[in-house]
Design a protein around this motif. Structure first.
Motif, mmCIF file in Angstrom:
data_model
loop_
_atom_site.group_PDB
_atom_site.id
_atom_site.type_symbol
_atom_site.label_atom_id
_atom_site.label_comp_id
_atom_site.label_asym_id
_atom_site.label_seq_id
_atom_site.Cartn_x
_atom_site.Cartn_y
_atom_site.Cartn_z
ATOM 1 N N GLU A 156 3.367 -2.100 1.267
ATOM 2 C CA GLU A 156 4.081 -0.856 0.979
ATOM 3 C C GLU A 156 4.775 -0.405 2.261
ATOM 4 O O GLU A 156 4.130 -0.296 3.315
ATOM 5 C CB GLU A 156 3.077 0.201 0.526
ATOM 6 C CG GLU A 156 3.775 1.417 -0.049
ATOM 7 C CD GLU A 156 2.784 2.522 -0.392
ATOM 8 O OE1 GLU A 156 3.240 3.606 -0.771
ATOM 9 O OE2 GLU A 156 1.566 2.303 -0.237
ATOM 10 N N PRO A 186 3.208 -9.027 -0.238
ATOM 11 C CA PRO A 186 3.227 -7.664 -0.780
ATOM 12 C C PRO A 186 2.819 -6.655 0.290
ATOM 13 O O PRO A 186 1.877 -6.916 1.056
ATOM 14 C CB PRO A 186 2.177 -7.695 -1.901
ATOM 15 C CG PRO A 186 1.813 -9.134 -2.078
ATOM 16 C CD PRO A 186 2.157 -9.870 -0.834
ATOM 17 N N SER A 223 11.352 -5.811 -3.610
ATOM 18 C CA SER A 223 10.939 -4.548 -4.258
ATOM 19 C C SER A 223 9.454 -4.263 -4.016
ATOM 20 O O SER A 223 9.041 -3.113 -3.970
ATOM 21 C CB SER A 223 11.251 -4.605 -5.748
ATOM 22 O OG SER A 223 10.707 -5.790 -6.274
ATOM 23 N N GLU A 224 8.636 -5.318 -3.841
ATOM 24 C CA GLU A 224 7.198 -5.060 -3.679
ATOM 25 C C GLU A 224 6.660 -5.515 -2.336
ATOM 26 O O GLU A 224 5.470 -5.740 -2.175
ATOM 27 C CB GLU A 224 6.441 -5.757 -4.800
ATOM 28 C CG GLU A 224 6.630 -5.002 -6.081
ATOM 29 C CD GLU A 224 6.135 -5.712 -7.299
ATOM 30 O OE1 GLU A 224 5.345 -6.658 -7.160
ATOM 31 O OE2 GLU A 224 6.568 -5.324 -8.389
ATOM 32 N N GLY A 225 7.533 -5.724 -1.411
ATOM 33 C CA GLY A 225 7.055 -6.148 -0.110
ATOM 34 C C GLY A 225 8.150 -6.825 0.673
ATOM 35 O O GLY A 225 9.317 -6.447 0.571
ATOM 36 N N CYS A 258 5.020 -0.607 7.932
ATOM 37 C CA CYS A 258 4.039 -1.130 6.988
ATOM 38 C C CYS A 258 2.854 -1.657 7.782
ATOM 39 O O CYS A 258 2.893 -1.723 9.019
ATOM 40 C CB CYS A 258 4.645 -2.237 6.123
ATOM 41 S SG CYS A 258 5.170 -3.683 7.037
#
Ligand SMILES: O=C(O)CCC(=O)C(=O)O
Length: 358
Positions: free
Chosen positions: A71, A69, A56-58, A77
């Motif tokens: 985005e 982490p 969910s975060e990376g 990314c």
């Protein structure tokens, strides 16, 4: 053979994966991974070091569990690698870790990388081959298939299968046995001659590469269409790579009988009973097998052509059937070459310009 046993091959079926890991790919084609010091680094080879999962975060490095982490926007990314900030494309990866495929390949002599190619590559391969939703098109023969669409080169360079082949054969000194092609198997009409059981080692007419001794070659069947028993998926005698012998003559009655050149008698069909196997897998899957494995094209009982891309990766002991260098030079002159990334250009050059003894 009892004719009632015809078309009774045992299906070995691979369903589309419910989950794929991901690759993080730099502009030059190198793959983000984690090195032995636990740092992010770029690699040419697709072993376990370069396999990630989306969180969910990376992203999470699958084999070490390391969380990174980041985005992800529009499938890209940016991450620090050494002193550089590197933009990475998040791309479809395998269903399993490369080491799991390798264990299976070493143990069984074959392995299926289910749905490893992206749907975009599959769609373009189907276009090149004039199969599936492009069946109304004639496949073009005015230029090598590798010059017709970048998907062919991308399929050649699928990185996990290349890593597996090099690990299985324990060498990087490999060449292709013939120029890569996208071909189709037409519906079986019940009377035409069909391919008999054979192995791809021994191979060649002159300086024949023997079955015995060091491993010599791996065959790679790319499923361009869905491969099913009903549409003529390749038939195998799985495990036969470990046998010193070629397929028995009873498995190829046409080779001994009057039908060898005509193949008109149903009794002359090659063996298709329950001692043989058919690997069923979705389009975009890659089946690797030891070239000694007995195999033949299946019987296509469907109404549609079945597309495939068949390749042979050979060690220096095996003289290629067809020199691939002139095809590779045509690729260099084609605009398609510029669509391949630098790693893919290096891989294709290595596989197609390398010749035994040079
Ligand atoms: O078309 C196939 O399924 C297999 C063909 C093959 O194995 C061969 O030509 O050696």
């Amino acid at each position: 053979m009892n004719n009632q046993e015809e078309f009774q091959e045992r299906p070995v079926t691979f369903e589309p994966p419910e989950h794929h890991f991901v690759f993080l790919i730099a502009a030059d084609g190198t793959l983000l991974g984690v090195n032995d010091d636990g740092d992010l680094a770029l690699f040419d080879d697709a072993d376990d070091r370069v396999i990630w999962d989306l969180g969910s975060e990376g992203v999470k490095h699958v084999s070490s569990g390391k969380m990174v982490p980041t985005e992800i926007k529009e499938d890209a990314c940016s991450l620090p690698v050494g002193v550089d900030e590197v933009t990475l494309i998040v791309a479809r990866g395998p269903e399993k870790l490369p080491s799991e495929y390798l264990d299976h390949f070493k143990r069984e002599g074959w392995v299926c990388l289910t749905s490893i190619l992206t749907p975009e590559i599959v769609e373009r391969l189907q276009w090149v081959g004039g199969v599936d939703r492009h069946e109304h098109l004639e496949a073009r023969n005015d230029s090598p298939k590798v010059c017709q669409d970048v998907a062919v080169g991308r399929a050649i360079c699928e990185p996990i299968s290349l890593w597996l082949i090099r690990q299985y054969l324990q060498t990087r000194d490999l060449h292709l046995g013939h120029p890569p092609n996208v071909t189709s198997l037409s519906p079986y009409d019940g009377k035409s001659r069909v391919q008999g059981w054979h192995s791809d080692i021994p191979y060649g007419r002159k300086n024949v590469a023997d079955r015995k001794g060091p491993l010599k070659a791996v065959q790679r069947n790319v499923c361009v269409s869905d491969f099913a028993k009903a549409n003529g998926a390749t038939a195998f005698k799985l495990g036969s790579h470990a046998d010193d012998n070629l397929p028995p003559s009873e498995w190829n009655p046409a080779l001994d009988g009057p039908d060898f050149f005509g193949g008109t008698s149903p009794t002359a069909r090659p063996y298709s009973g329950p001692e043989s196997d058919v690997i069923e897998a979705p389009a975009g899957s890659i089946v690797l097998y030891d070239a000694r494995t007995w195999h033949r094209a299946g019987f296509n009982h469907s109404e549609h052509k079945r597309g495939s891309m068949l390749m042979s990766f050979q060690t220096a002991d095996v003289p290629p059937k067809k020199d691939t260098r002139s095809t590779c030079k045509k690729l260099y002159e084609s605009p398609v070459y510029q669509e391949l990334n630098a790693l893919q250009q290096r891989e294709i050059t290595e596989l197609m310009m390398n010749q035994p003894g040079e």
